[in-house]
Design a protein around this motif. Structure first.
Motif, PDB file in Angstrom:
ATOM      1  N   PHE A  61      -6.109 -40.359 104.281  1.00 27.90           N
ATOM      2  CA  PHE A  61      -5.362 -39.723 103.190  1.00 27.90           C
ATOM      3  C   PHE A  61      -3.973 -39.359 103.701  1.00 27.90           C
ATOM      4  O   PHE A  61      -3.829 -38.675 104.707  1.00 27.90           O
ATOM      5  N   GLY A  62      -2.937 -39.803 103.031  1.00 27.81           N
ATOM      6  CA  GLY A  62      -1.579 -39.484 103.426  1.00 27.81           C
ATOM      7  C   GLY A  62      -0.982 -40.447 104.432  1.00 27.81           C
ATOM      8  O   GLY A  62       0.224 -40.434 104.660  1.00 27.81           O
ATOM      9  N   THR A  63      -1.811 -41.275 105.082  1.00 27.37           N
ATOM     10  CA  THR A  63      -1.282 -42.245 106.041  1.00 27.37           C
ATOM     11  C   THR A  63      -1.348 -43.663 105.491  1.00 27.37           C
ATOM     12  O   THR A  63      -0.639 -44.537 105.966  1.00 27.37           O
ATOM     13  N   MET A  64      -2.196 -43.888 104.512  1.00 27.36           N
ATOM     14  CA  MET A  64      -2.322 -45.207 103.889  1.00 27.36           C
ATOM     15  C   MET A  64      -2.308 -45.036 102.374  1.00 27.36           C
ATOM     16  O   MET A  64      -2.963 -44.135 101.848  1.00 27.36           O
ATOM     17  N   ASN A  65      -1.559 -45.918 101.690  1.00 31.89           N
ATOM     18  CA  ASN A  65      -1.560 -45.850 100.235  1.00 31.89           C
ATOM     19  C   ASN A  65      -2.792 -46.557  99.667  1.00 31.89           C
ATOM     20  O   ASN A  65      -3.573 -47.175 100.405  1.00 31.89           O
ATOM     21  N   ASP A  66      -2.958 -46.469  98.350  1.00 33.82           N
ATOM     22  CA  ASP A  66      -4.149 -47.032  97.715  1.00 33.82           C
ATOM     23  C   ASP A  66      -4.279 -48.536  97.957  1.00 33.82           C
ATOM     24  O   ASP A  66      -5.385 -49.043  98.166  1.00 33.82           O
ATOM     25  N   HIS A 115     -10.650 -33.900 119.167  1.00 39.37           N
ATOM     26  CA  HIS A 115     -10.023 -34.898 118.308  1.00 39.37           C
ATOM     27  C   HIS A 115     -11.021 -35.334 117.243  1.00 39.37           C
ATOM     28  O   HIS A 115     -12.220 -35.452 117.503  1.00 39.37           O
ATOM     29  N   GLY A 116     -10.517 -35.584 116.051  1.00 39.64           N
ATOM     30  CA  GLY A 116     -11.367 -35.925 114.918  1.00 39.64           C
ATOM     31  C   GLY A 116     -11.471 -37.410 114.671  1.00 39.64           C
ATOM     32  O   GLY A 116     -12.318 -38.098 115.222  1.00 39.64           O
ATOM     33  N   GLN A 117     -10.593 -37.968 113.854  1.00 39.53           N
ATOM     34  CA  GLN A 117     -10.699 -39.356 113.434  1.00 39.53           C
ATOM     35  C   GLN A 117      -9.456 -40.139 113.827  1.00 39.53           C
ATOM     36  O   GLN A 117      -8.433 -39.561 114.183  1.00 39.53           O
ATOM     37  N   GLY A 118      -9.548 -41.459 113.732  1.00 38.07           N
ATOM     38  CA  GLY A 118      -8.404 -42.275 114.092  1.00 38.07           C
ATOM     39  C   GLY A 118      -8.082 -43.323 113.046  1.00 38.07           C
ATOM     40  O   GLY A 118      -8.977 -43.914 112.438  1.00 38.07           O
ATOM     41  N   VAL A 119      -6.799 -43.525 112.792  1.00 39.64           N
ATOM     42  CA  VAL A 119      -6.310 -44.657 112.011  1.00 39.64           C
ATOM     43  C   VAL A 119      -5.543 -45.549 112.971  1.00 39.64           C
ATOM     44  O   VAL A 119      -4.674 -45.085 113.703  1.00 39.64           O
ATOM     45  N   MET A 120      -5.878 -46.830 112.972  1.00 35.83           N
ATOM     46  CA  MET A 120      -5.324 -47.743 113.966  1.00 35.83           C
ATOM     47  C   MET A 120      -4.129 -48.505 113.428  1.00 35.83           C
ATOM     48  O   MET A 120      -3.934 -48.625 112.216  1.00 35.83           O
ATOM     49  N   ALA A 121      -3.341 -49.029 114.345  1.00 36.25           N
ATOM     50  CA  ALA A 121      -2.097 -49.705 113.987  1.00 36.25           C
ATOM     51  C   ALA A 121      -2.373 -51.002 113.234  1.00 36.25           C
ATOM     52  O   ALA A 121      -3.420 -51.621 113.374  1.00 36.25           O
ATOM     53  N   GLY A 122      -1.379 -51.415 112.446  1.00 32.83           N
ATOM     54  CA  GLY A 122      -1.471 -52.681 111.746  1.00 32.83           C
ATOM     55  C   GLY A 122      -1.293 -52.544 110.250  1.00 32.83           C
ATOM     56  O   GLY A 122      -1.268 -51.441 109.702  1.00 32.83           O
ATOM     57  N   ASN A 123      -1.153 -53.691 109.579  1.00 37.65           N
ATOM     58  CA  ASN A 123      -0.937 -53.742 108.135  1.00 37.65           C
ATOM     59  C   ASN A 123      -2.144 -54.383 107.458  1.00 37.65           C
ATOM     60  O   ASN A 123      -2.374 -55.590 107.609  1.00 37.65           O
ATOM     61  N   MET A 180       0.060 -57.539 112.602  1.00 40.23           N
ATOM     62  CA  MET A 180       0.168 -56.800 113.857  1.00 40.23           C
ATOM     63  C   MET A 180       1.381 -55.877 113.906  1.00 40.23           C
ATOM     64  O   MET A 180       1.295 -54.738 114.381  1.00 40.23           O
ATOM     65  N   PHE A 181       2.498 -56.349 113.404  1.00 36.26           N
ATOM     66  CA  PHE A 181       3.761 -55.663 113.694  1.00 36.26           C
ATOM     67  C   PHE A 181       4.415 -55.000 112.490  1.00 36.26           C
ATOM     68  O   PHE A 181       5.577 -54.621 112.537  1.00 36.26           O
ATOM     69  N   THR A 182       3.661 -54.855 111.391  1.00 35.80           N
ATOM     70  CA  THR A 182       4.127 -54.045 110.267  1.00 35.80           C
ATOM     71  C   THR A 182       3.025 -53.055 109.915  1.00 35.80           C
ATOM     72  O   THR A 182       1.926 -53.115 110.443  1.00 35.80           O
ATOM     73  N   GLY A 183       3.302 -52.130 109.010  1.00 38.74           N
ATOM     74  CA  GLY A 183       2.298 -51.145 108.610  1.00 38.74           C
ATOM     75  C   GLY A 183       2.266 -49.954 109.545  1.00 38.74           C
ATOM     76  O   GLY A 183       3.299 -49.521 110.067  1.00 38.74           O
ATOM     77  N   VAL A 184       1.071 -49.414 109.789  1.00 34.34           N
ATOM     78  CA  VAL A 184       0.904 -48.284 110.693  1.00 34.34           C
ATOM     79  C   VAL A 184       1.353 -48.708 112.087  1.00 34.34           C
ATOM     80  O   VAL A 184       0.900 -49.715 112.614  1.00 34.34           O
ATOM     81  N   MET A 244      -3.258 -43.278 115.428  1.00 28.94           N
ATOM     82  CA  MET A 244      -3.095 -41.866 115.067  1.00 28.94           C
ATOM     83  C   MET A 244      -4.453 -41.183 115.083  1.00 28.94           C
ATOM     84  O   MET A 244      -5.402 -41.678 114.474  1.00 28.94           O
ATOM     85  N   ILE A 245      -4.551 -40.075 115.797  1.00 26.30           N
ATOM     86  CA  ILE A 245      -5.810 -39.351 115.918  1.00 26.30           C
ATOM     87  C   ILE A 245      -5.645 -37.960 115.322  1.00 26.30           C
ATOM     88  O   ILE A 245      -4.686 -37.250 115.635  1.00 26.30           O
ATOM     89  N   SER A 246      -6.574 -37.575 114.464  1.00 22.31           N
ATOM     90  CA  SER A 246      -6.483 -36.277 113.789  1.00 22.31           C
ATOM     91  C   SER A 246      -7.163 -35.196 114.601  1.00 22.31           C
ATOM     92  O   SER A 246      -7.865 -35.462 115.585  1.00 22.31           O
TER      93      SER A 246
END
Length: 290
Positions: free
Chosen positions: A122-127, A213-221, A271-275, A279-281
């Protein structure tokens, strides 16, 4: 021919058992959940990918090979080899549909439980990105597994080839992303055919056993990754058709080279666009309560 092969696919015991396990396990996890919310939603896509996608690989390989057994037995079969290959590939809409229905089950569960407000995506990725993850890692994963089965059925003739392919895919996928998944360059995991974008929280609120640390969102599009997987699916179909010498036209050759180029472009963009980085909460407050 596609309709005939689709019926054979849908009635195959291995496929039916895989679907029942996927839907049943998802429902069981919902019933066993003592929380008033559903967490790790994006991580749950492993269920259809494993229990529908991998069995579909075996089923598609067997169906593909069975068309050739008929030719060897009676000396004839409907259409040429390329046409029979395309018919089985078209039948792979069956596991694709099963994957889409699984997403429907997830949304029904979310309608009852909802999702924890502190889920990191939530807040790091759009719908659109969230939808791309759900589609890529569930229905497209089911489709990709089946189309890989068509490829295996055409090119690998030794006994147990589908089972070997299943083991190889699992090992390759785990090793390919596991090496870099939680490192600084975790975007390089995206070359594998099933790559995580979100990691769920451990029961004690820790992220992969890391305290505090809670959860992670990984890099990439996710959007480009979805297109990358669809390009791989198209390549699998083209490579399976290529097995038929009569189908090896200049047109097919150019199409395969074009698909390969698109696949590389989509992978690089994924690989090289997007997040930009892992990121770890912080841990979920409710997970650490009490």
């Amino acid at each position: 021919m596609v309709a005939i092969e689709a019926k054979r696919f849908a009635k195959h015991p291995v496929f039916i058992i895989g679907v029942l396990v996927a839907f049943g396990l998802t429902f069981y996890l919902h019933l066993a959940n003592t929380k008033d919310y559903t967490d790790a939603v994006l991580a749950m896509t492993i269920i259809p990918a494993f229990f529908i996608g991998l069995p579909s690989l075996v089923v598609a390989a067997r169906l593909t090979r069975s068309t050739e057994v008929a030719v060897e037995a009676v000396g004839t079969a409907p259409g040429g080899e390329a046409r029979r290959t395309l018919a089985v590939a078209g039948a792979c809409v069956v596991p694709l549909t099963a994957g889409l229905l699984w997403i429907g089950e997830i949304f029904a569960i979310l309608a009852l439980n909802g999702t924890h407000a502190n889920e990191l995506w939530f807040g790091t990725m759009n719908d659109l990105q969230v939808w791309c993850i759900l589609l890529a890692l569930a229905p497209v994963a089911c489709l990709g597994g089946a189309l890989l089965g068509v490829l295996v059925g055409r090119w690998l003739r030794f006994p147990g080839a589908p089972a070997v392919a299943v083991v190889a895919v699992v090992v390759l996928d785990l090793a390919g992303q596991g090496i870099v998944q939680y490192g600084e360059n975790n975007e390089y995991r995206l070359w594998v055919p099933w790559a995580m974008f979100h990691s769920g929280t451990m029961d004690d609120g820790d992220y992969q056993g890391i305290p505090d640390h809670g959860q992670g969102v990984m890099a990439g599009n996710p959007g480009w990754y979805l297109l990358y997987l669809l390009a791989l699916c198209a390549l699998a179909v083209g490579a399976a058709v290529w097995h038929d010498r009569a189908a090896r036209t200049q047109r097919l050759r150019l199409a395969l080279w074009g698909l390969l180029a698109l696949t590389v472009v989509f992978l690089l963009l994924a690989m090289f666009t997007g997040v930009e980085h892992l990121m770890i909460s912080e841990p979920l407050p409710s997970a650490n309560a009490g």
